[in-house]
Design a protein around this motif. Structure first.
Motif, short mmCIF file in Angstrom:
data_model
loop_
_atom_site.label_atom_id
_atom_site.label_comp_id
_atom_site.label_asym_id
_atom_site.label_seq_id
_atom_site.Cartn_x
_atom_site.Cartn_y
_atom_site.Cartn_z
N ASP A 206 0.87 -1.18 0.00
CA ASP A 206 0.00 0.00 0.00
C ASP A 206 0.91 1.23 0.00
O ASP A 206 1.52 1.56 1.01
N TYR A 209 0.82 6.93 0.23
CA TYR A 209 1.49 8.18 0.62
C TYR A 209 2.80 8.39 -0.16
O TYR A 209 3.69 9.10 0.30
N SER A 237 -6.54 9.77 -3.71
CA SER A 237 -7.07 10.47 -2.53
C SER A 237 -6.10 11.46 -1.90
O SER A 237 -6.45 12.61 -1.67
N LYS A 238 -4.90 10.98 -1.58
CA LYS A 238 -3.99 11.81 -0.79
C LYS A 238 -3.19 12.73 -1.72
O LYS A 238 -3.09 13.93 -1.48
N1 PLP Z 1 -4.17 3.08 3.03
C1 PLP Z 1 -3.71 3.85 4.03
C2 PLP Z 1 -2.44 3.49 4.69
C3 PLP Z 1 -4.45 4.96 4.47
O1 PLP Z 1 -3.99 5.71 5.48
C4 PLP Z 1 -5.68 5.25 3.83
C5 PLP Z 1 -6.52 6.37 4.28
O2 PLP Z 1 -6.41 6.92 5.34
C6 PLP Z 1 -6.11 4.44 2.79
C7 PLP Z 1 -5.33 3.36 2.41
C8 PLP Z 1 -7.43 4.66 2.10
O3 PLP Z 1 -7.35 5.52 1.00
P1 PLP Z 1 -8.64 5.86 0.14
O4 PLP Z 1 -9.20 7.14 0.67
O5 PLP Z 1 -8.16 6.04 -1.27
O6 PLP Z 1 -9.60 4.75 0.27
#
Ligand code: PLP
Length: 395
Positions: A206, A209, A237-238
């Motif tokens: 994952d 970030y 998203s981020k």
């Molecule tokens: N993976 C991690 C480590 C996260 O911190 C987050 C969200 O806080 C996600 C995945 C989820 O991302 P998304 O908003 O694209 O579902």
């Protein structure tokens, strides 16, 4: 009595959202204006060109279903972008667009985890991994993240190896890391790919970030020989401040993406059509991303220097993501509170929202609180000051 499924009963319902709920109550009942260090999203608007593209798609009536794996042009663009970034030749058929990275993770677990399978997770880690593994009847097996005042938070690969058993199906890797804020040593990415390939274990990586890197080189698993057994997850998203758009993606070899497509068509049919059109413009928005990362680096510096002034907490300057994960063990010992109790007390006494380390979800986190620096510098200063006063009163 309701006759809910056994799978559902395995969920704890724990999430970072619970503390936002407590804060809303405090705002309502005590009239305190809260400062939100609990937040897991950038506070900036989605870049204009992305919004314009999505609006234009809507106006043109681009509102019907798309293919389950997402628009071909977006899948191709993601493949091309990652190939350029990591020097590989990733193709469209190795990419699936999903409604958020969380869904991508869910699909990855659903693709592989059988009841009784062991899944190696870092302790601490993003709360949702353990929840989904439990939902599917799998068993989380934790590798503690170690801490050293020079190196910061780190994972000893021997700890990973020692937890591998004949039942190990998957290792979950998250870099840069939520909640510790570490951009891990590049060697860790290399070693995890190697170990999982040699042991025939799936490595779920994952990298949501990946642009939030302040120190050191970031190493993606896609720079390694990944095709055999890696599932890579990322999203919009981020990086592009698009949390509410719900768009993420998976990279895996073609056959795996085929399975993801079957799940997708049964669960959500397709990702949102016009949001995908907007995401196509994100690849031209890296100037905005760079500005955001520069801003976040300054905020990180401010938070670190403010937290360093708080007595009895130990803080390590994060190198990635937008979290700081200070050690409150001395305060916890003195007050007899656990991290959940302390987080609730801080909301009630100072209106400062943090996330207790216990949510992440095993033992290592119990001495820590997670603070996000995805908010303005003045608020960061005021929030830490309020926290400091509340902690002094507790002592
Ligand atoms: N993976 C991690 C480590 C996260 O911190 C987050 C969200 O806080 C996600 C995945 C989820 O991302 P998304 O908003 O694209 O579902």
């Amino acid at each position: 009595m309701e006759n809910y499924s056994r799978s559902l009963s395995r969920l704890t319902g724990e999430s970072t959202l619970l503390y936002q709920e407590i804060a809303r109550n405090v705002e309502r009942t005590k009239g305190i204006k809260t400062i939100n260090f609990g937040i897991g999203q950038p506070d900036l608007p989605t870049p204009k060109r992305i919004r314009e593209e999505a609006k234009s798609a809507l106006d043109k009536g681009f509102t019907a279903y798309t293919p389950a794996l997402g628009l071909d042009e977006l899948r191709s663009r993601v493949a091309e972008f990652l190939s350029q970034r990591y020097g590989d030749n990733i193709v469209k058929d190795e990419v699936a667009i999903t409604p958020g990275a969380k869904t991508a993770l869910f699909l990855a677990f659903l693709t592989y985890v059988n009841p009784g399978d062991e899944v190696i997770l870092f302790d601490p880690s993003f709360y949702s991994y353990a929840e989904v593994v439990n939902l599917l009847g799998g068993k989380p097996v934790y590798v503690p993240i170690r801490f050293d005042s020079d190196r910061g938070f780190y994972v000893d690969v021997n700890d990973v190896v020692s937890r591998i058993s004949s039942k190990t199906k998957m290792i979950v890797y998250n870099n840069p890391h939520n909640p510790t804020g570490m951009n891990f040593d590049p060697k860790l990415s290399e070693e995890l790919v190697k170990i999982s390939r040699e042991r025939n274990i799936i490595l779920l990586s994952d990298e949501i970030y990946d642009y939030f890197v302040y120190e050191g080189r970031f190493k993606s698993v896609l720079e390694e020989e990944w095709r055999n057994n890696v599932i890579y997850v990322n999203g919009f998203s981020k990086t592009f401040s698009m949390t509410g758009w719900r768009l993420g993606y998976i990279v895996a070899r073609k056959e795996v993406i085929g399975k993801i497509g079957i799940l997708a068509s049964n669960i959500y049919t397709c990702p949102t059509s016009f949001a995908q059109k907007g995401a196509l413009a994100s690849f031209d928005a890296f100037d905005e991303v760079k500005e955001m990362i520069d801003l976040f680096r300054r905020r990180r510096d401010v938070m670190f220097s403010e937290l360093s002034k708080v007595k009895d907490i130990k803080v390590y300057k994060s190198s990635g993501a937008f979290y700081m994960f200070p050690d409150f063990s001395s305060i916890l010992r003195n007050t007899g509170l656990d991290s959940k109790g302390l987080a609730i007390k801080l909301i009630e006494d100072s209106g400062v929202i943090t996330i207790p380390g216990e949510v992440f979800p095993e033992r290592v986190g119990t001495n820590f609180l997670r603070l996000s620096f995805a908010l303005g510098e003045e608020k960061i200063k005021e929030g830490v000051e309020r926290m400091k006063i509340a902690l002094e009163k507790l002592a």
